[in-house]
Design a protein around this motif. Structure first.
Motif, PDB file in Angstrom:
ATOM      1  N   LEU A   1      48.769  60.688 -24.232  1.00  0.00           N
ATOM      2  CA  LEU A   1      49.947  60.753 -23.382  1.00  0.00           C
ATOM      3  C   LEU A   1      49.966  61.977 -22.468  1.00  0.00           C
ATOM      4  CD1 LEU A   1      52.717  59.646 -25.906  1.00  0.00           C
ATOM      5  CD2 LEU A   1      51.476  58.255 -24.245  1.00  0.00           C
ATOM      6  N   GLU A   2      49.128  62.996 -22.745  1.00  0.00           N
ATOM      7  CA  GLU A   2      49.150  64.219 -21.951  1.00  0.00           C
ATOM      8  C   GLU A   2      47.739  64.538 -21.456  1.00  0.00           C
ATOM      9  OE1 GLU A   2      51.938  67.354 -22.635  1.00  0.00           O
ATOM     10  OE2 GLU A   2      52.332  66.572 -24.628  1.00  0.00           O
ATOM     11  N   PRO A   3      47.295  63.854 -20.414  1.00  0.00           N
ATOM     12  CA  PRO A   3      45.921  64.069 -19.932  1.00  0.00           C
ATOM     13  C   PRO A   3      45.655  65.492 -19.478  1.00  0.00           C
ATOM     14  CG  PRO A   3      47.185  62.709 -18.390  1.00  0.00           C
ATOM     15  CD  PRO A   3      47.987  62.808 -19.640  1.00  0.00           C
ATOM     16  N   ASP A   4      46.641  66.169 -18.881  1.00  0.00           N
ATOM     17  CA  ASP A   4      46.426  67.556 -18.447  1.00  0.00           C
ATOM     18  C   ASP A   4      46.157  68.466 -19.640  1.00  0.00           C
ATOM     19  OD1 ASP A   4      46.805  66.778 -15.878  1.00  0.00           O
ATOM     20  OD2 ASP A   4      48.845  67.544 -15.683  1.00  0.00           O
ATOM     21  N   TYR A   5      46.888  68.259 -20.718  1.00  0.00           N
ATOM     22  CA  TYR A   5      46.688  69.054 -21.925  1.00  0.00           C
ATOM     23  C   TYR A   5      45.299  68.790 -22.503  1.00  0.00           C
ATOM     24  CZ  TYR A   5      47.861  71.148 -26.468  1.00  0.00           C
ATOM     25  OH  TYR A   5      47.893  71.921 -27.599  1.00  0.00           O
ATOM     26  N   THR A   6      44.897  67.527 -22.490  1.00  0.00           N
ATOM     27  CA  THR A   6      43.565  67.165 -22.972  1.00  0.00           C
ATOM     28  C   THR A   6      42.486  67.833 -22.131  1.00  0.00           C
ATOM     29  OG1 THR A   6      44.401  65.035 -23.735  1.00  0.00           O
ATOM     30  CG2 THR A   6      42.016  65.239 -23.480  1.00  0.00           C
ATOM     31  N   ASP A   7      42.674  67.852 -20.816  1.00  0.00           N
ATOM     32  CA  ASP A   7      41.702  68.502 -19.928  1.00  0.00           C
ATOM     33  C   ASP A   7      41.571  69.988 -20.264  1.00  0.00           C
ATOM     34  OD1 ASP A   7      41.248  66.124 -18.640  1.00  0.00           O
ATOM     35  OD2 ASP A   7      42.534  66.573 -16.912  1.00  0.00           O
ATOM     36  N   MET A   8      42.695  70.636 -20.613  1.00  0.00           N
ATOM     37  CA  MET A   8      42.633  72.048 -20.985  1.00  0.00           C
ATOM     38  C   MET A   8      41.803  72.240 -22.255  1.00  0.00           C
ATOM     39  SD  MET A   8      46.265  73.939 -20.236  1.00  0.00           S
ATOM     40  CE  MET A   8      47.326  72.659 -20.892  1.00  0.00           C
ATOM     41  N   ILE A   9      42.013  71.364 -23.246  1.00  0.00           N
ATOM     42  CA  ILE A   9      41.256  71.464 -24.495  1.00  0.00           C
ATOM     43  C   ILE A   9      39.765  71.300 -24.203  1.00  0.00           C
ATOM     44  CG2 ILE A   9      40.844  70.406 -26.741  1.00  0.00           C
ATOM     45  CD1 ILE A   9      43.517  71.907 -26.474  1.00  0.00           C
ATOM     46  N   VAL A  10      39.426  70.323 -23.382  1.00  0.00           N
ATOM     47  CA  VAL A  10      38.019  70.094 -23.036  1.00  0.00           C
ATOM     48  C   VAL A  10      37.429  71.315 -22.339  1.00  0.00           C
ATOM     49  CG1 VAL A  10      36.458  68.705 -21.597  1.00  0.00           C
ATOM     50  CG2 VAL A  10      38.251  67.579 -22.945  1.00  0.00           C
ATOM     51  N   SER A  11      38.199  71.933 -21.445  1.00  0.00           N
ATOM     52  CA  SER A  11      37.687  73.105 -20.724  1.00  0.00           C
ATOM     53  C   SER A  11      37.462  74.282 -21.672  1.00  0.00           C
ATOM     54  CB  SER A  11      38.644  73.494 -19.598  1.00  0.00           C
ATOM     55  OG  SER A  11      39.846  74.051 -20.103  1.00  0.00           O
ATOM     56  N   TYR A  12      38.337  74.474 -22.674  1.00  0.00           N
ATOM     57  CA  TYR A  12      38.141  75.540 -23.655  1.00  0.00           C
ATOM     58  C   TYR A  12      36.822  75.328 -24.411  1.00  0.00           C
ATOM     59  CZ  TYR A  12      43.145  76.532 -23.032  1.00  0.00           C
ATOM     60  OH  TYR A  12      44.382  76.827 -22.519  1.00  0.00           O
ATOM     61  N   CYS A  13      36.558  74.083 -24.783  1.00  0.00           N
ATOM     62  CA  CYS A  13      35.335  73.774 -25.530  1.00  0.00           C
ATOM     63  C   CYS A  13      34.094  74.010 -24.663  1.00  0.00           C
ATOM     64  CB  CYS A  13      35.370  72.334 -26.032  1.00  0.00           C
ATOM     65  SG  CYS A  13      36.682  71.993 -27.236  1.00  0.00           S
ATOM     66  N   ARG A  14      34.157  73.577 -23.428  1.00  0.00           N
ATOM     67  CA  ARG A  14      32.999  73.755 -22.548  1.00  0.00           C
ATOM     68  C   ARG A  14      32.698  75.221 -22.306  1.00  0.00           C
ATOM     69  NH1 ARG A  14      34.558  68.884 -18.276  1.00  0.00           N
ATOM     70  NH2 ARG A  14      33.676  67.177 -19.534  1.00  0.00           N
ATOM     71  N   ARG A  15      33.760  76.032 -22.193  1.00  0.00           N
ATOM     72  CA  ARG A  15      33.525  77.469 -22.022  1.00  0.00           C
ATOM     73  C   ARG A  15      32.879  78.078 -23.265  1.00  0.00           C
ATOM     74  NH1 ARG A  15      38.563  77.588 -19.083  1.00  0.00           N
ATOM     75  NH2 ARG A  15      39.708  78.366 -20.906  1.00  0.00           N
ATOM     76  N   ALA A  16      33.113  77.446 -24.432  1.00  0.00           N
ATOM     77  CA  ALA A  16      32.485  77.915 -25.667  1.00  0.00           C
ATOM     78  C   ALA A  16      31.066  77.386 -25.821  1.00  0.00           C
ATOM     79  CB  ALA A  16      33.319  77.508 -26.874  1.00  0.00           C
ATOM     80  N   GLY A  17      30.638  76.545 -24.872  1.00  0.00           N
ATOM     81  CA  GLY A  17      29.246  76.117 -24.858  1.00  0.00           C
ATOM     82  C   GLY A  17      28.957  74.762 -25.456  1.00  0.00           C
ATOM     83  N   PHE A  18      29.972  73.910 -25.635  1.00  0.00           N
ATOM     84  CA  PHE A  18      29.690  72.584 -26.173  1.00  0.00           C
ATOM     85  C   PHE A  18      30.595  71.534 -25.530  1.00  0.00           C
ATOM     86  CE2 PHE A  18      33.037  74.263 -28.872  1.00  0.00           C
ATOM     87  CZ  PHE A  18      33.868  73.177 -29.123  1.00  0.00           C
ATOM     88  N   GLU A  19      30.121  70.297 -25.572  1.00  0.00           N
ATOM     89  CA  GLU A  19      30.881  69.159 -25.062  1.00  0.00           C
ATOM     90  C   GLU A  19      31.625  68.527 -26.234  1.00  0.00           C
ATOM     91  OE1 GLU A  19      32.333  66.901 -21.949  1.00  0.00           O
ATOM     92  OE2 GLU A  19      30.947  68.596 -21.843  1.00  0.00           O
ATOM     93  N   PRO A  20      32.951  68.506 -26.207  1.00  0.00           N
ATOM     94  CA  PRO A  20      33.696  68.018 -27.376  1.00  0.00           C
ATOM     95  C   PRO A  20      33.636  66.508 -27.528  1.00  0.00           C
ATOM     96  CG  PRO A  20      35.194  68.493 -25.570  1.00  0.00           C
ATOM     97  CD  PRO A  20      33.836  68.949 -25.117  1.00  0.00           C
ATOM     98  N   GLU A  21      33.719  66.075 -28.766  1.00  0.00           N
ATOM     99  CA  GLU A  21      33.859  64.648 -29.063  1.00  0.00           C
ATOM    100  C   GLU A  21      35.346  64.372 -29.276  1.00  0.00           C
ATOM    101  OE1 GLU A  21      32.568  61.186 -32.294  1.00  0.00           O
ATOM    102  OE2 GLU A  21      31.772  63.233 -32.495  1.00  0.00           O
ATOM    103  N   ILE A  22      35.940  63.667 -28.313  1.00  0.00           N
ATOM    104  CA  ILE A  22      37.386  63.438 -28.336  1.00  0.00           C
ATOM    105  C   ILE A  22      37.691  62.065 -28.914  1.00  0.00           C
ATOM    106  CG2 ILE A  22      39.459  63.217 -26.917  1.00  0.00           C
ATOM    107  CD1 ILE A  22      38.443  66.050 -26.964  1.00  0.00           C
ATOM    108  N   ILE A  23      38.657  62.004 -29.807  1.00  0.00           N
ATOM    109  CA  ILE A  23      39.198  60.721 -30.244  1.00  0.00           C
ATOM    110  C   ILE A  23      40.700  60.726 -29.978  1.00  0.00           C
ATOM    111  CG2 ILE A  23      37.410  60.347 -31.972  1.00  0.00           C
ATOM    112  CD1 ILE A  23      39.394  61.180 -34.117  1.00  0.00           C
ATOM    113  N   VAL A  24      41.266  59.558 -29.794  1.00  0.00           N
ATOM    114  CA  VAL A  24      42.667  59.433 -29.409  1.00  0.00           C
ATOM    115  C   VAL A  24      43.510  58.964 -30.596  1.00  0.00           C
ATOM    116  CG1 VAL A  24      44.301  58.304 -27.850  1.00  0.00           C
ATOM    117  CG2 VAL A  24      42.018  58.930 -27.025  1.00  0.00           C
ATOM    118  N   SER A  25      44.575  59.695 -30.854  1.00  0.00           N
ATOM    119  CA  SER A  25      45.484  59.321 -31.930  1.00  0.00           C
ATOM    120  C   SER A  25      46.370  58.156 -31.496  1.00  0.00           C
ATOM    121  CB  SER A  25      46.361  60.517 -32.303  1.00  0.00           C
ATOM    122  OG  SER A  25      47.373  60.132 -33.220  1.00  0.00           O
TER     123      SER A  25
END
Length: 288
Positions: A189-213
């Motif tokens: 329901l919150e794509p912008d929030y999800t994009d932020m989480i993905v960006s935090y992970c990428r800055r840490a050096g990995f591509e996250p595996e996202i699943i949707v609740s």
């Protein structure tokens, strides 16, 4: 008048909604085009299609008209000396207690103003603001939609929620890289929030595996009950939750997640200004 023509399926229907003749409406459109010096519609025998200039006028008109209606409503409330509640909508990524943190200063200054706080799905924030059903929106995003105004009201430290059976539950703290091998459960329901989480992970050096609740309307930390193998980013205080079935862990170098306040542009209601002033935000610094 112009907005009704754009939104109606035909000129005839628009004229009926405005309680004028179709000929009078057509003349009014031509007068508006002459005043602006642009062509607003491409005309055919059966329809009017907005030009690029017409589309630009429509997109700019909608929030301005909504702002005018908002101002008229506030003036009537002041005159009646019996204001309707100031309604604040917040999205699923925020807890009610976090919403109260934003408005607490304004409430302490004047507890006489009635305020209603209620959840709103992220995809309906813009529509509810334009319709006047909410006066202020709070969401975890870094920018407001282009036809709304907004400013960062506050930020919160992100932490990690895990199921009690998850390997990370034994850790006192963790690093972002510890999440690299985990699924991350989020709300769609919150794509912008999800994009932020993905960006935090990428800055840490990995591509996250996202699943949707599939959970709707429950706090984000509850998703690790339905998905015990996954982790969730939350803003809860560290410790055990939900009868010790969920543990919230702090990051060694925690990322911060903003809370964006959003409202109709070109409006200046006193309650909104009190709220922003109390958290040290100036509406003059708004992003549009």
């Amino acid at each position: 008048m112009f907005v009704e023509v754009i939104e109606a399926p035909s000129l005839r229907v628009a004229a009926e909604r405005l309680f004028i003749s179709q000929q009078a409406l057509s003349s009014a459109i031509k007068d508006l085009e002459r005043q602006l010096g642009v062509q607003l519609f491409s005309r055919s025998r059966r329809s009017l299609t907005p030009t690029a200039a017409g589309t630009a006028l429509y997109e700019g008109s909608v929030p301005l008209l909504a702002g005018g209606a908002h101002l008229a409503s506030e003036v009537r409330m002041v005159d009646a000396q019996n204001p309707d509640p100031y309604v604040i909508g917040y999205t699923q990524g925020l807890a009610p207690s976090e919403v109260f943190q934003v408005i607490e200063g304004a409430v302490q200054q004047d507890a006489s103003m009635p305020i209603t706080v209620r959840p709103v799905a992220a995809e309906f924030i813009r529509d509810e603001l334009l319709a006047g059903s909410i006066d202020l929106a709070l969401a975890r995003t870094v920018e407001a939609p282009p036809d709304l105004a907004g400013a960062i009201a506050t930020s919160h430290e992100l932490r990690l929620a895990v199921n009690a059976r998850h390997p990370l539950a034994a850790h006192e703290t963790c690093a972002m890289k510890d999440v690299a091998s985990c699924q991350i459960v989020i709300s769609e329901l919150e794509p912008d929030y999800t994009d932020m989480i993905v960006s935090y992970c990428r800055r840490a050096g990995f591509e996250p595996e996202i699943i949707v609740s599939n959970l709707r309307g429950t706090p984000p930390h509850t998703s690790v009950i339905a998905h015990p193998q996954a982790v969730a980013f939350v803003t809860n205080q560290p410790g055990w939750l939900y009868d010790d079935q969920i543990r919230v862990i702090s990051f060694d170098n925690p990322p911060m997640t903003p809370v964006m306040a959003m409202w109709l542009p070109n409006t200046a209601p006193r309650m909104r200004n009190r709220i922003l002033d109390a958290v040290g935000v100036s509406a003059a610094a708004e992003s549009q």
